[in-house]
Write a protein that holds these residues in place. Structure first.
Motif, PDB file in Angstrom:
ATOM      1  N   VAL A   1      -4.432  -0.923 -11.010  1.00  0.00           N
ATOM      2  CA  VAL A   1      -4.978   0.033 -11.969  1.00  0.00           C
ATOM      3  C   VAL A   1      -4.181  -0.094 -13.256  1.00  0.00           C
ATOM      4  CG1 VAL A   1      -5.160   2.492 -12.560  1.00  0.00           C
ATOM      5  CG2 VAL A   1      -5.861   1.701 -10.292  1.00  0.00           C
ATOM      6  N   LEU A   2      -4.886  -0.215 -14.375  1.00  0.00           N
ATOM      7  CA  LEU A   2      -4.260  -0.187 -15.695  1.00  0.00           C
ATOM      8  C   LEU A   2      -4.389   1.241 -16.203  1.00  0.00           C
ATOM      9  CD1 LEU A   2      -5.814  -3.427 -17.256  1.00  0.00           C
ATOM     10  CD2 LEU A   2      -3.782  -3.214 -15.815  1.00  0.00           C
ATOM     11  N   LEU A   3      -3.272   1.933 -16.338  1.00  0.00           N
ATOM     12  CA  LEU A   3      -3.281   3.336 -16.718  1.00  0.00           C
ATOM     13  C   LEU A   3      -2.798   3.473 -18.163  1.00  0.00           C
ATOM     14  CD1 LEU A   3      -3.811   6.179 -15.428  1.00  0.00           C
ATOM     15  CD2 LEU A   3      -1.320   6.342 -15.173  1.00  0.00           C
ATOM     16  N   PHE A   4      -3.686   3.968 -19.033  1.00  0.00           N
ATOM     17  CA  PHE A   4      -3.349   4.182 -20.438  1.00  0.00           C
ATOM     18  C   PHE A   4      -3.134   5.678 -20.685  1.00  0.00           C
ATOM     19  CE2 PHE A   4      -5.634   0.187 -20.338  1.00  0.00           C
ATOM     20  CZ  PHE A   4      -4.930  -0.611 -21.223  1.00  0.00           C
ATOM     21  N   SER A   5      -2.062   6.003 -21.386  1.00  0.00           N
ATOM     22  CA  SER A   5      -1.735   7.398 -21.694  1.00  0.00           C
ATOM     23  C   SER A   5      -1.118   7.471 -23.088  1.00  0.00           C
ATOM     24  CB  SER A   5      -0.770   7.971 -20.651  1.00  0.00           C
ATOM     25  OG  SER A   5       0.429   7.211 -20.612  1.00  0.00           O
TER      26      SER A   5
ATOM     27  N   THR B   1     -16.348  -8.325   7.240  1.00  0.00           N
ATOM     28  CA  THR B   1     -15.745  -7.199   7.962  1.00  0.00           C
ATOM     29  C   THR B   1     -14.723  -6.445   7.108  1.00  0.00           C
ATOM     30  OG1 THR B   1     -14.024  -8.639   8.886  1.00  0.00           O
ATOM     31  CG2 THR B   1     -16.053  -8.370  10.171  1.00  0.00           C
ATOM     32  N   GLN B   2     -14.567  -6.854   5.850  1.00  0.00           N
ATOM     33  CA  GLN B   2     -13.565  -6.245   4.984  1.00  0.00           C
ATOM     34  C   GLN B   2     -14.218  -5.307   3.979  1.00  0.00           C
ATOM     35  OE1 GLN B   2     -10.312  -6.920   5.682  1.00  0.00           O
ATOM     36  NE2 GLN B   2     -11.144  -8.166   7.339  1.00  0.00           N
ATOM     37  N   GLY B   3     -13.443  -4.349   3.475  1.00  0.00           N
ATOM     38  CA  GLY B   3     -13.902  -3.465   2.413  1.00  0.00           C
ATOM     39  C   GLY B   3     -14.897  -2.429   2.902  1.00  0.00           C
ATOM     40  N   GLY B   4     -15.639  -1.873   1.948  1.00  0.00           N
ATOM     41  CA  GLY B   4     -16.567  -0.800   2.263  1.00  0.00           C
ATOM     42  C   GLY B   4     -15.860   0.513   2.549  1.00  0.00           C
ATOM     43  N   ASN B   5     -14.736   0.729   1.859  1.00  0.00           N
ATOM     44  CA  ASN B   5     -13.895   1.889   2.140  1.00  0.00           C
ATOM     45  C   ASN B   5     -13.727   2.781   0.916  1.00  0.00           C
ATOM     46  OD1 ASN B   5     -13.316   0.891   4.779  1.00  0.00           O
ATOM     47  ND2 ASN B   5     -11.732  -0.438   3.904  1.00  0.00           N
ATOM     48  N   LEU B   6     -13.303   4.002   1.179  1.00  0.00           N
ATOM     49  CA  LEU B   6     -12.888   4.942   0.144  1.00  0.00           C
ATOM     50  C   LEU B   6     -11.388   5.146   0.286  1.00  0.00           C
ATOM     51  CD1 LEU B   6     -13.760   6.990  -2.111  1.00  0.00           C
ATOM     52  CD2 LEU B   6     -13.958   8.697  -0.289  1.00  0.00           C
ATOM     53  N   TYR B   7     -10.664   5.062  -0.847  1.00  0.00           N
ATOM     54  CA  TYR B   7      -9.210   5.187  -0.845  1.00  0.00           C
ATOM     55  C   TYR B   7      -8.780   6.297  -1.798  1.00  0.00           C
ATOM     56  CZ  TYR B   7      -9.832   0.301   0.686  1.00  0.00           C
ATOM     57  OH  TYR B   7     -10.247  -0.841   1.310  1.00  0.00           O
ATOM     58  N   GLU B   8      -7.585   6.798  -1.560  1.00  0.00           N
ATOM     59  CA  GLU B   8      -6.973   7.759  -2.470  1.00  0.00           C
ATOM     60  C   GLU B   8      -5.653   7.174  -2.965  1.00  0.00           C
ATOM     61  OE1 GLU B   8      -6.465  12.348  -1.857  1.00  0.00           O
ATOM     62  OE2 GLU B   8      -4.576  11.383  -1.245  1.00  0.00           O
ATOM     63  N   MET B   9      -5.366   7.382  -4.241  1.00  0.00           N
ATOM     64  CA  MET B   9      -4.108   6.898  -4.801  1.00  0.00           C
ATOM     65  C   MET B   9      -3.448   7.972  -5.636  1.00  0.00           C
ATOM     66  SD  MET B   9      -3.206   3.921  -7.524  1.00  0.00           S
ATOM     67  CE  MET B   9      -3.115   5.140  -8.825  1.00  0.00           C
ATOM     68  N   LYS B  10      -2.226   8.307  -5.318  1.00  0.00           N
ATOM     69  CA  LYS B  10      -1.452   9.238  -6.124  1.00  0.00           C
ATOM     70  C   LYS B  10      -0.765   8.461  -7.247  1.00  0.00           C
ATOM     71  CE  LYS B  10      -2.196  12.824  -3.427  1.00  0.00           C
ATOM     72  NZ  LYS B  10      -3.003  13.993  -3.881  1.00  0.00           N
ATOM     73  N   ILE B  11      -0.957   8.918  -8.458  1.00  0.00           N
ATOM     74  CA  ILE B  11      -0.337   8.237  -9.600  1.00  0.00           C
ATOM     75  C   ILE B  11       1.164   8.534  -9.603  1.00  0.00           C
ATOM     76  CG2 ILE B  11      -0.206   8.157 -12.119  1.00  0.00           C
ATOM     77  CD1 ILE B  11      -3.193   8.756 -12.164  1.00  0.00           C
ATOM     78  N   PRO B  12       2.005   7.504  -9.595  1.00  0.00           N
ATOM     79  CA  PRO B  12       3.452   7.737  -9.630  1.00  0.00           C
ATOM     80  C   PRO B  12       3.836   8.507 -10.886  1.00  0.00           C
ATOM     81  CG  PRO B  12       2.946   5.440  -9.112  1.00  0.00           C
ATOM     82  CD  PRO B  12       1.657   6.071  -9.545  1.00  0.00           C
ATOM     83  N   LEU B  13       4.597   9.550 -10.731  1.00  0.00           N
ATOM     84  CA  LEU B  13       5.003  10.390 -11.870  1.00  0.00           C
ATOM     85  C   LEU B  13       6.372   9.979 -12.386  1.00  0.00           C
ATOM     86  CD1 LEU B  13       3.797  13.856 -10.535  1.00  0.00           C
ATOM     87  CD2 LEU B  13       2.605  12.300 -12.081  1.00  0.00           C
TER      88      LEU B  13
ATOM     89  N   THR C   1       0.829  -1.192   0.000  1.00  0.00           N
ATOM     90  CA  THR C   1       0.000   0.000   0.000  1.00  0.00           C
ATOM     91  C   THR C   1       0.869   1.250   0.000  1.00  0.00           C
ATOM     92  OG1 THR C   1      -1.784  -1.131   1.147  1.00  0.00           O
ATOM     93  CG2 THR C   1      -1.780   1.267   1.235  1.00  0.00           C
ATOM     94  N   ASN C   2       1.896   1.281   0.816  1.00  0.00           N
ATOM     95  CA  ASN C   2       2.794   2.432   0.843  1.00  0.00           C
ATOM     96  C   ASN C   2       3.524   2.583  -0.486  1.00  0.00           C
ATOM     97  OD1 ASN C   2       2.086   3.061   3.440  1.00  0.00           O
ATOM     98  ND2 ASN C   2       3.699   1.815   4.352  1.00  0.00           N
ATOM     99  N   TYR C   3       3.935   1.449  -1.019  1.00  0.00           N
ATOM    100  CA  TYR C   3       4.676   1.470  -2.268  1.00  0.00           C
ATOM    101  C   TYR C   3       3.844   2.053  -3.392  1.00  0.00           C
ATOM    102  CZ  TYR C   3       7.028  -0.204  -6.475  1.00  0.00           C
ATOM    103  OH  TYR C   3       7.616  -0.288  -7.695  1.00  0.00           O
ATOM    104  N   SER C   4       2.559   1.666  -3.448  1.00  0.00           N
ATOM    105  CA  SER C   4       1.716   2.146  -4.537  1.00  0.00           C
ATOM    106  C   SER C   4       0.965   3.424  -4.164  1.00  0.00           C
ATOM    107  CB  SER C   4       0.708   1.061  -4.945  1.00  0.00           C
ATOM    108  OG  SER C   4      -0.025   0.620  -3.825  1.00  0.00           O
ATOM    109  N   GLN C   5       1.301   3.977  -3.005  1.00  0.00           N
ATOM    110  CA  GLN C   5       0.764   5.264  -2.583  1.00  0.00           C
ATOM    111  C   GLN C   5      -0.752   5.262  -2.441  1.00  0.00           C
ATOM    112  OE1 GLN C   5       2.649   8.682  -4.533  1.00  0.00           O
ATOM    113  NE2 GLN C   5       4.077   7.289  -5.493  1.00  0.00           N
ATOM    114  N   VAL C   6      -1.311   4.135  -1.992  1.00  0.00           N
ATOM    115  CA  VAL C   6      -2.734   4.051  -1.695  1.00  0.00           C
ATOM    116  C   VAL C   6      -2.940   4.389  -0.226  1.00  0.00           C
ATOM    117  CG1 VAL C   6      -4.754   2.541  -1.548  1.00  0.00           C
ATOM    118  CG2 VAL C   6      -3.158   2.312  -3.457  1.00  0.00           C
ATOM    119  N   THR C   7      -3.867   5.285   0.054  1.00  0.00           N
ATOM    120  CA  THR C   7      -4.152   5.639   1.436  1.00  0.00           C
ATOM    121  C   THR C   7      -5.643   5.496   1.718  1.00  0.00           C
ATOM    122  OG1 THR C   7      -4.367   7.985   0.854  1.00  0.00           O
ATOM    123  CG2 THR C   7      -2.214   7.232   1.619  1.00  0.00           C
TER     124      THR C   7
END
Length: 293
Positions: A234-238, A281-293, A28-34
């Motif tokens: 996440v599959l990120l297309f650019s 008891t798992q899930g049901g959450n909102l997360y934020e993820m910063k896309i690695p630049l 989680t830390n590595y992929s910047q998910v909080t």
């Protein structure tokens, strides 16, 4: 006396648990998910979220739940709920345009037998001012489908993902075919109310198991990035030059843990918000993820 084998077994389970915790938090830390917030019980099967402001989203539940949209803040609080005058047969995703419209995708199709696939078009102004709103309908079919349902080896007509760009809606299908669960087809449909045959743009092959299902889609505010969501990445297309997003550069972003993630949207151009369904008891959450630049 308790057998020595029992202690060995318990020790192994504890070690395994500690290891899983390490993997979860490390990745989680590595992929910047909080973690942002726990979502309320009314949204235990959230399958779509769409940004409204820097701190609020429209959300909805999966099929079989109430035909309602919920305005939710980043604390996980429901600010407003609005009844939609259309059945929630299988609502799977939500998107918006730049003209004040919201689109709710009622095209979940687990057995590929539906003949009533529809996208509901709603004025956001109505959502913010009325308790119950009317819809316009964008009905469509896949021209490649000829039987309802087709043979199990041809069931490629489920979908959970949609986005809007330049007057069109783009649908990413979800395969129900064993050993080919990662296949997704990109279709294009007019965003104007009416009846259409979806236009096939291209196809993409992800991995082959159920973890590879595409369960949500979003496009950045500058239209330069498309994010497709799975249970664990996440599959990120650019750098695509047209609306064939699969022609662009693909970056895979490991989210560090697997859960029933079904909703994603951009906040700006380099931040994603993701939600998952609640299971026990798992899930049901909102997360934020910063896309690695």
């Amino acid at each position: 006396m308790v057998p020595r084998a029992f202690f060995i077994f318990k020790t192994m389970k504890i070690v395994q648990f500690i290891f899983l915790l390490f993997v979860f938090y490390g990745c989680t830390n590595y992929s910047q998910v909080t973690y942002v917030a726990k979502l309320p019980k009314k949204l235990k099967e959230v399958s779509g979220l769409e940004k409204v402001s820097d701190s609020t989203f429209w959300m909805h539940n999966d099929g079989g739940n109430k035909s309602e949209l919920y305005l939710v803040n980043t604390k996980g609080e429901i600010i407003r709920n609005v009844h939609i005058n259309a059945k929630n047969k299988d609502w799977e995703d939500i998107t918006s345009d730049d003209q004040g419209n919201i689109y709710v995708a009622d095209f979940g199709n687990n057995e590929s037998k539906r003949k009533d696939l529809v996208i509901l078009k709603i004025k956001e102004e109505d959502l913010l001012t009325q308790k119950s709103v009317e819809v316009e309908k964008i009905q469509f079919e896949y021209p490649e489908q000829h039987k309802f349902p087709p043979n199990k080896k041809y069931r490629y007509f489920d979908a959970e993902s949609i986005l809007y760009i330049s007057g069109y809606l783009y649908v990413f299908t979800k395969s129900r075919v064993k050993q080919n669960y990662g296949k997704t087809s990109l279709y294009k449909i007019s965003a104007k109310p009416g009846k259409y045959q979806a236009k096939l743009i291209s196809e993409f092959e992800n991995c082959s198991n159920m973890d590879c299902w595409i369960t949500g889609a979003a496009i950045s505010e500058d239209n330069s990035k498309v994010a497709l969501l799975t249970s664990h990445e996440v599959l990120l297309f650019s750098d695509y030059k047209s609306d064939n997003f699969f022609d662009g550069k693909l970056t895979r972003i490991d989210l560090g843990f697997s859960s029933q993630k079904e909703a994603v949207d951009f906040m700006g151009n380099n931040t994603l918000y993701i939600s998952d369904e609640r299971s026990h008891t798992q899930g049901g959450n909102l997360y934020e993820m910063k896309i690695p630049l």
